[in-house]
Design a protein around this motif. Structure first.
Motif, PDB file in Angstrom:
ATOM      1  N   GLN A 153       0.825  -1.200   0.000  1.00 32.93           N
ATOM      2  CA  GLN A 153       0.000   0.000   0.000  1.00 32.93           C
ATOM      3  C   GLN A 153       0.866   1.259   0.000  1.00 32.93           C
ATOM      4  N   ARG A 154       1.989   1.179   0.679  1.00 30.05           N
ATOM      5  CA  ARG A 154       2.921   2.307   0.661  1.00 30.05           C
ATOM      6  C   ARG A 154       3.414   2.548  -0.765  1.00 30.05           C
ATOM      7  N   TRP A 155       3.716   1.481  -1.482  1.00 30.55           N
ATOM      8  CA  TRP A 155       4.163   1.578  -2.867  1.00 30.55           C
ATOM      9  C   TRP A 155       3.096   2.241  -3.740  1.00 30.55           C
ATOM     10  N   GLU A 156       1.846   1.811  -3.592  1.00 33.28           N
ATOM     11  CA  GLU A 156       0.755   2.393  -4.374  1.00 33.28           C
ATOM     12  C   GLU A 156       0.609   3.880  -4.069  1.00 33.28           C
ATOM     13  N   THR A 157       0.844   4.255  -2.832  1.00 36.49           N
ATOM     14  CA  THR A 157       0.736   5.655  -2.435  1.00 36.49           C
ATOM     15  C   THR A 157       1.859   6.487  -3.053  1.00 36.49           C
ATOM     16  N   LEU A 158       3.046   5.911  -3.143  1.00 37.87           N
ATOM     17  CA  LEU A 158       4.156   6.610  -3.803  1.00 37.87           C
ATOM     18  C   LEU A 158       3.880   6.801  -5.289  1.00 37.87           C
ATOM     19  N   LEU A 159       3.290   5.803  -5.932  1.00 38.53           N
ATOM     20  CA  LEU A 159       2.905   5.942  -7.342  1.00 38.53           C
ATOM     21  C   LEU A 159       1.897   7.084  -7.513  1.00 38.53           C
ATOM     22  N   ALA A 160       0.913   7.135  -6.613  1.00 37.39           N
ATOM     23  CA  ALA A 160      -0.098   8.191  -6.675  1.00 37.39           C
ATOM     24  C   ALA A 160       0.540   9.560  -6.465  1.00 37.39           C
ATOM     25  N   ALA A 161       1.539   9.617  -5.598  1.00 34.42           N
ATOM     26  CA  ALA A 161       2.198  10.890  -5.329  1.00 34.42           C
ATOM     27  C   ALA A 161       2.930  11.399  -6.568  1.00 34.42           C
TER      28      ALA A 161
END
Length: 315
Positions: free
Chosen positions: A259-267
């Protein structure tokens, strides 16, 4: 030799002698005369050594880009930023200006740098192309920007350091922008790096060119530069949603790698695709002349550029 070093048994060199010189021509002469066995080079010398066994190029986690001062009326306009971000030919740039193994980049976080903790997919591949050279899109954004700003023509300044690469980069961008966005005039200000940094920190610029290389391999090392509280955020970009995404990577999802990875992609999408806070140009490369007798030098894409722990000279 340090006999207490943790891997002392694999260290083969007794000492390394460094010659300090910022002139590449001088360094090449030292290399050719056999006085040094390794030196970093750039163009036009890279072209001269094309095909030579001594020329070693390796990608590195360096992002070259321009960023925009959102404290200025013109560059605060997102459509102008998008027009500028998509109106220059990155392939032509790396081929004609750099030609050192660097590659075009359509995102801020470089390739071969960070990988999905579940699938091992490269961040750059997964995030995709967020700012591509697209003249039709760029000119449509330019027309919208002019309408919103109430102008037909615009003159803005591009600030760079005074190195040769920075100067030729500025001239390339000036030519591309003025040719592809009719009515736009770009003036160039080349100053020593210290002065460039002072100007960007003080907000005394419209657009600036520079590079960034982090010291560790995590996308947040790039993305947190544009957090509203970051000392590196000279763009004046401030977005609560963006800050919240970065906060989530450190708290809510700190123990949830996927989920942290997905959040970095969104950022990154928020930063580049939605807001065009900066315009990625290229991912850099290390270009070195290495004497074929010098073996096992570890050239790294992030952190310390080179390790000599296992290096040795073949007799």
């Amino acid at each position: 030799p340090n006999e207490a070093y943790w891997d002392a048994e694999n260290v083969k060199l007794d000492q390394i002698n460094w010659e300090v010189s910022k002139e590449i021509a001088t360094n090449i002469n030292l290399f050719e005369s056999g006085e040094v066995q390794l030196t970093q080079i750039s163009n036009p010398y890279i072209e001269q050594y094309a095909g030579s066994d001594a020329l070693v190029t390796e990608p590195k986690a360096l992002s070259g880009y321009v960023w925009f001062n959102q404290g200025r009326t013109s560059t605060a306009n997102v459509h102008l930023r998008k027009a500028l971000s998509t109106s220059f030919d990155k392939e032509a740039y790396v081929d004609t200006v750099l030609n050192d193994g660097s590659v075009p980049s359509n995102g801020f976080v470089p390739s071969n740098y960070a990988y999905n903790p579940e699938t091992d997919e490269d961040f750059r591949e997964e995030s995709g192309d967020l700012a591509v050279y697209d003249l039709e899109t760029a000119q449509a954004e330019w027309e919208t920007a002019k309408e919103e700003l109430g102008i037909e023509t615009l003159s803005i300044e591009l600030l760079t350091s005074d190195t040769e690469t920075s100067k030729t980069t500025a001239e390339f961008l000036q030519s591309q922008w003025q040719q592809n966005l009719p009515g736009l005039t770009i003036t160039i200000r080349n100053v020593p790096l210290k002065s460039r940094m002072e100007s960007t920190t003080n907000g005394d610029y419209d657009i600036a060119y520079g590079t960034y290389t982090p010291s560790y391999a995590d996308p947040i090392a790039f993305l947190e530069m544009y957090e509203s509280t970051s000392g590196l955020n000279s763009s004046r970009f401030a977005d609560e949603g963006y800050d919240a995404l970065l906060d989530d990577t450190r708290s809510t999802y700190a123990n949830d790698p996927e989920q942290r990875w997905e959040t970095l992609l969104a950022a990154e999408e928020t930063l580049i695709a939605e807001n065009a806070v900066n315009a990625p140009i290229y991912q850099g490369a290390n270009a070195n002349l290495v004497d074929p007798s010098l073996k096992d030098v570890q050239i790294q894409p992030v952190g310390a550029a080179m390790y000599f722990r296992t290096a040795y000279v073949e007799e």
